[in-house]
Design a protein around this motif. Structure first.
Motif: not given
Length: 493
Positions: A335, A339, A459
């Motif tokens: 992330q 992200g 993710l």
């Protein structure tokens, strides 16, 4: 004029005499064969006396020990009890030495012994004489020809293609988990890795993951992996003629035909594309690969390029699902890189050290290729002084090596810190892609694909094991699970 008539009695006597001669010859041949087998067994007993093993039956050796649902449990008992290596009797006069020590591995992989003929020849109807099976100068020529295809400048643009294939798979998972959070992932991942190798190696356009026809190829590869492995362990299936008469032999033949149909279609499409671009004639003039060699290399790349990687990714996701604290740490690392919705690139792959540590630790626990074999073409002496004459097959157990408590303390514990930057280990303690000059030509490609798949999956989803269907590792040509690899997936917001 007199006519001589052979009496029935004399005729029967002649036939009887002939039968006696034939019977006597048959008996002599049988005795000679028995003597030959006896002398071979005595030679093996003497050659293997330095390598103790559990008691074996004179006829079927240790086969009963390795006919369980998984042969990995008895293997690990051997690794613990017998240092470095031990003998394994398959049947009567067929035996090998099982190796699971890094010093032994280094010696063997540093030599140029051929791959075990008895095992690898059974792959020829499936993948032909490609890079995996070739020997000596021909192997060197093919390896030299294919190596530039794996230069990092060539591999860089593949990251985007890999990511596209992973996203197609994850989109499918989103639809499926909205109905049921339990999912068998290996089948989906196999489709994804197959699509990736087709895009990267053969410039295939579009997605195959939604193409039902491709399922026949995936199933054929799965069947061939099982059938080939089981044939290696069946004394009665070693003869090609006899094997073709069995249900398994006929099944294997059909699976080979299905796999080859797919390969031929890939070659045809690729040639048509090259012809359209005006590159085909130039490539044919500069290539020394015949049509037979070309098909063998494509068959090899199609199988090796997707099945081993699919196994690796599936087991990595299972390991992370089973260890949520490590999974979350990997997710936070990813992330921090992606992200904000950035696309994953080549430069990101070296910036996820903890995720890489977890990937390597999962590959230690679940090596995609659990074992390889070599035939000793000349005598060998190991670092501890034990030796073997030429002619003895060696089975290099990467699974045994990676679970060897003398090499890896608490080997069954998932501990990514073993691969922390700067950590010291034997050069041949960790061999998920084999070692020596015949190591996996696509190891960098595979590691890149594993990183991309793990990063993009974490993710999108939180992973947990399915307690009702715990995977049981079983050795095949590639490490598989007896009952698939089932996970619970929860979509992240």
């Amino acid at each position: 004029m007199s006519i001589s008539v052979l009496s029935p009695t004399r005729a029967l006597g002649g036939v009887s005499g002939l039968l006696q001669v034939v019977s006597l010859l048959g008996l002599v041949l049988l005795l000679l064969k028995a003597a030959q087998l006896y002398l071979r067994r005595q030679w093996l007993l003497k050659a293997l006396q330095q390598f103790p093993s559990p008691p074996s039956h004179w006829l079927y050796g240790h086969m009963q020990e390795f006919q369980e649902e998984t042969e990995l449990r008895p293997l690990l008992k051997r690794v613990e009890k017998y240092p470095s290596a031990c003998a394994r009797w398959l049947w009567g006069t067929k035996a090998l030495v099982l190796v699971y020590d890094p010093d032994y591995m280094k010696v063997v992989l540093g030599r140029s012994d051929p791959k075990s003929h008895d095992s690898y020849r059974l792959l020829i109807p499936w993948i032909g004489n490609g890079l995996l099976l070739l020997e000596r100068q021909t192997w060197f020529q093919h390896r030299r020809m294919l190596t530039p295809a794996f230069h990092y400048d060539i591999l860089k643009p593949y990251i985007g293609l890999m990511a596209d294939s992973v996203r197609v798979m994850l989109d499918k998972w989103e639809e499926l988990v909205s109905l049921d959070s339990h999912l068998e992932v290996l089948g989906h991942i196999s489709l994804m890795t197959l699509e990736t190798i087709m895009k990267c190696a053969f410039s295939h356009q579009g997605s195959i993951q939604t193409d039902r026809n491709i399922q026949s190829y995936i199933q054929a590869i799965r069947d061939l992996g099982n059938l080939t492995f089981l044939r290696i362990r069946n004394a009665f299936h070693q003869n090609d003629f006899i094997y073709r008469l069995t249900p398994e032999g006929r099944w294997s033949h059909r699976a080979c035909q299905l796999a080859h149909q797919h390969t031929d279609a890939v070659i045809k499409l690729r040639k048509a594309h090259l012809q359209k671009e005006g590159e085909l004639e130039k490539m044919e003039n500069g290539s020394s690969l015949s049509d037979v060699d070309l098909r063998a290399e494509v068959d090899t790349f199609m199988f090796e390029g997707h099945d081993t990687t699919a196994s690796g990714i599936s087991w990595i996701l299972y390991a992370l699902a089973s260890h949520p604290e490590h999974q979350q740490r990997c997710r936070e690392e990813i992330q921090s890189l992606l992200g904000d919705g950035a696309s994953i690139t080549w430069d990101h792959l070296d910036k996820m050290p903890y995720t890489t540590m977890c990937i390597k630790e999962a590959l230690r626990l679940y090596p995609p290729v659990p074992v390889i074999s070599r035939d000793m073409s000349k005598p060998i002496t190991f670092p501890d002084g034990r030796s073997l004459p030429a002619g003895i097959p060696l089975s290099l157990s990467f699974y045994g090596l990676h679970h060897n408590p003398k090499v890896w303390p608490n080997p069954e514990v998932f501990d990514p810190s073993r691969f922390a930057p700067g950590s010291a280990r034997h050069s041949h303690a960790f061999l998920p892609f084999s070692g020596g000059s015949r190591n996996c030509i696509g190891k960098q490609f595979a590691m890149n694909e594993m990183k991309v798949a793990v990063a993009l999956t974490l993710l999108r989803f939180e992973l947990a094991p399915d307690p009702s269907r715990v995977p049981v590792p079983i050795p095949r040509v590639v490490l598989k699970s007896k009952n698939g690899i089932h996970l619970q997936l929860r979509k992240l917001l």
